[in-house]
Design a protein around this motif. Structure first.
Motif, PDB file in Angstrom:
ATOM      1  N   ALA A  78     -30.195 -27.150 -24.367  1.00 35.70           N
ATOM      2  CA  ALA A  78     -29.717 -26.929 -25.736  1.00 35.70           C
ATOM      3  C   ALA A  78     -30.323 -25.649 -26.303  1.00 35.70           C
ATOM      4  N   PHE A  79     -31.609 -25.438 -26.048  1.00 32.27           N
ATOM      5  CA  PHE A  79     -32.252 -24.215 -26.544  1.00 32.27           C
ATOM      6  C   PHE A  79     -31.681 -22.983 -25.852  1.00 32.27           C
ATOM      7  N   SER A  80     -31.384 -23.084 -24.561  1.00 38.46           N
ATOM      8  CA  SER A  80     -30.821 -21.929 -23.850  1.00 38.46           C
ATOM      9  C   SER A  80     -29.444 -21.552 -24.401  1.00 38.46           C
TER      10      SER A  80
ATOM     11  N   TYR B 196     -23.853 -32.109 -20.025  1.00 44.86           N
ATOM     12  CA  TYR B 196     -23.834 -30.644 -20.058  1.00 44.86           C
ATOM     13  C   TYR B 196     -22.506 -30.101 -20.586  1.00 44.86           C
ATOM     14  N   CYS B 197     -21.429 -30.779 -20.297  1.00 43.49           N
ATOM     15  CA  CYS B 197     -20.131 -30.346 -20.846  1.00 43.49           C
ATOM     16  C   CYS B 197     -20.101 -30.530 -22.360  1.00 43.49           C
ATOM     17  N   ASP B 198     -20.599 -31.664 -22.847  1.00 47.37           N
ATOM     18  CA  ASP B 198     -20.638 -31.917 -24.287  1.00 47.37           C
ATOM     19  C   ASP B 198     -21.519 -30.892 -24.984  1.00 47.37           C
ATOM     20  N   GLU B 199     -22.693 -30.634 -24.426  1.00 51.34           N
ATOM     21  CA  GLU B 199     -23.603 -29.698 -25.073  1.00 51.34           C
ATOM     22  C   GLU B 199     -22.995 -28.304 -25.139  1.00 51.34           C
ATOM     23  N   LYS B 200     -22.387 -27.886 -24.076  1.00 53.33           N
ATOM     24  CA  LYS B 200     -21.779 -26.541 -24.074  1.00 53.33           C
ATOM     25  C   LYS B 200     -20.620 -26.503 -25.075  1.00 53.33           C
ATOM     26  N   TYR B 201     -19.816 -27.568 -25.106  1.00 52.06           N
ATOM     27  CA  TYR B 201     -18.681 -27.626 -26.025  1.00 52.06           C
ATOM     28  C   TYR B 201     -19.134 -27.621 -27.481  1.00 52.06           C
ATOM     29  N   LEU B 202     -20.227 -28.338 -27.779  1.00 50.75           N
ATOM     30  CA  LEU B 202     -20.696 -28.449 -29.158  1.00 50.75           C
ATOM     31  C   LEU B 202     -21.424 -27.199 -29.638  1.00 50.75           C
ATOM     32  N   SER B 203     -21.921 -26.376 -28.714  1.00 51.47           N
ATOM     33  CA  SER B 203     -22.719 -25.216 -29.133  1.00 51.47           C
ATOM     34  C   SER B 203     -21.880 -24.117 -29.745  1.00 51.47           C
TER      35      SER B 203
ATOM     36  N   THR C 190     -28.515 -22.131 -27.702  1.00 56.01           N
ATOM     37  CA  THR C 190     -28.582 -21.754 -29.120  1.00 56.01           C
ATOM     38  C   THR C 190     -29.606 -20.663 -29.429  1.00 56.01           C
ATOM     39  N   LYS C 191     -30.660 -20.581 -28.638  1.00 52.58           N
ATOM     40  CA  LYS C 191     -31.763 -19.624 -28.863  1.00 52.58           C
ATOM     41  C   LYS C 191     -32.467 -19.848 -30.207  1.00 52.58           C
ATOM     42  N   ASN C 192     -32.377 -21.071 -30.730  1.00 54.24           N
ATOM     43  CA  ASN C 192     -32.989 -21.417 -32.004  1.00 54.24           C
ATOM     44  C   ASN C 192     -33.437 -22.872 -31.916  1.00 54.24           C
ATOM     45  N   ILE C 193     -34.704 -23.141 -32.204  1.00 62.98           N
ATOM     46  CA  ILE C 193     -35.261 -24.483 -32.034  1.00 62.98           C
ATOM     47  C   ILE C 193     -34.564 -25.524 -32.917  1.00 62.98           C
ATOM     48  N   ASP C 194     -34.272 -25.177 -34.169  1.00 64.75           N
ATOM     49  CA  ASP C 194     -33.622 -26.139 -35.067  1.00 64.75           C
ATOM     50  C   ASP C 194     -32.185 -26.412 -34.635  1.00 64.75           C
ATOM     51  N   ASP C 195     -31.463 -25.363 -34.277  1.00 64.40           N
ATOM     52  CA  ASP C 195     -30.094 -25.549 -33.806  1.00 64.40           C
ATOM     53  C   ASP C 195     -30.071 -26.331 -32.488  1.00 64.40           C
ATOM     54  N   ALA C 196     -31.052 -26.076 -31.643  1.00 66.11           N
ATOM     55  CA  ALA C 196     -31.135 -26.793 -30.367  1.00 66.11           C
ATOM     56  C   ALA C 196     -31.369 -28.286 -30.603  1.00 66.11           C
ATOM     57  N   GLU C 197     -32.222 -28.611 -31.555  1.00 63.85           N
ATOM     58  CA  GLU C 197     -32.476 -30.020 -31.853  1.00 63.85           C
ATOM     59  C   GLU C 197     -31.221 -30.686 -32.431  1.00 63.85           C
ATOM     60  N   ASP C 198     -30.508 -29.989 -33.300  1.00 64.42           N
ATOM     61  CA  ASP C 198     -29.246 -30.523 -33.830  1.00 64.42           C
ATOM     62  C   ASP C 198     -28.241 -30.747 -32.706  1.00 64.42           C
ATOM     63  N   LEU C 199     -28.131 -29.783 -31.820  1.00 63.76           N
ATOM     64  CA  LEU C 199     -27.213 -29.893 -30.687  1.00 63.76           C
ATOM     65  C   LEU C 199     -27.611 -31.056 -29.791  1.00 63.76           C
ATOM     66  N   TYR C 200     -28.894 -31.193 -29.537  1.00 62.81           N
ATOM     67  CA  TYR C 200     -29.416 -32.300 -28.722  1.00 62.81           C
ATOM     68  C   TYR C 200     -29.019 -33.645 -29.336  1.00 62.81           C
ATOM     69  N   GLN C 201     -29.246 -33.806 -30.617  1.00 66.48           N
ATOM     70  CA  GLN C 201     -28.937 -35.068 -31.282  1.00 66.48           C
ATOM     71  C   GLN C 201     -27.429 -35.336 -31.333  1.00 66.48           C
ATOM     72  N   ASP C 202     -26.638 -34.327 -31.630  1.00 68.79           N
ATOM     73  CA  ASP C 202     -25.179 -34.490 -31.654  1.00 68.79           C
ATOM     74  C   ASP C 202     -24.658 -34.896 -30.272  1.00 68.79           C
ATOM     75  N   THR C 203     -25.219 -34.285 -29.243  1.00 70.02           N
ATOM     76  CA  THR C 203     -24.802 -34.593 -27.882  1.00 70.02           C
ATOM     77  C   THR C 203     -25.153 -36.026 -27.523  1.00 70.02           C
ATOM     78  N   LEU C 204     -26.351 -36.469 -27.889  1.00 69.26           N
ATOM     79  CA  LEU C 204     -26.753 -37.839 -27.582  1.00 69.26           C
ATOM     80  C   LEU C 204     -25.862 -38.858 -28.288  1.00 69.26           C
ATOM     81  N   ILE C 205     -25.493 -38.572 -29.499  1.00 68.68           N
ATOM     82  CA  ILE C 205     -24.596 -39.482 -30.232  1.00 68.68           C
ATOM     83  C   ILE C 205     -23.259 -39.591 -29.514  1.00 68.68           C
ATOM     84  N   ARG C 206     -22.696 -38.444 -29.149  1.00 69.24           N
ATOM     85  CA  ARG C 206     -21.398 -38.455 -28.441  1.00 69.24           C
ATOM     86  C   ARG C 206     -21.492 -39.202 -27.110  1.00 69.24           C
ATOM     87  N   LEU C 207     -22.587 -38.984 -26.403  1.00 64.66           N
ATOM     88  CA  LEU C 207     -22.766 -39.658 -25.118  1.00 64.66           C
ATOM     89  C   LEU C 207     -22.896 -41.159 -25.293  1.00 64.66           C
ATOM     90  N   PHE C 208     -23.677 -41.571 -26.272  1.00 67.35           N
ATOM     91  CA  PHE C 208     -23.856 -43.003 -26.489  1.00 67.35           C
ATOM     92  C   PHE C 208     -22.527 -43.674 -26.818  1.00 67.35           C
TER      93      PHE C 208
END
Length: 75
Positions: free
Chosen positions: A29-31, A68-75, A33-51
């Protein structure tokens, strides 16, 4: 199997996958977004979609592919 039993089984499997892969997921997620806060948001959004879609996932390999597809799509 009752709905509650299915939920508990899904929840348990989800937790197992997250325990195994959470650091790699965050790094990816950090790779993207290159931003720690955006990466954490992306991480959480991805986990919700996966669950919400765990009932469709039949193996760990498919879980990772979806992840990985969800994370790339959401970024």
């Amino acid at each position: 199997m009752t709905s509650i039993e299915k939920f508990e089984q899904t929840d348990s499997l989800f937790e197992k996958y997250i325990e195994l892969h959470s650091s790699r997921i965050r790094k990816y997620a950090f790779s993207l977004t290159k931003n720690i806060d955006d990466a954490e948001d992306l991480y959480q959004d991805t986990l919700i979609r996966l669950f919400l879609n765990m009932h469709k996932i039949t193996s760990e390999k498919i879980f990772l592919m979806e992840l990985y597809c969800d994370e790339k799509y959401l970024s």
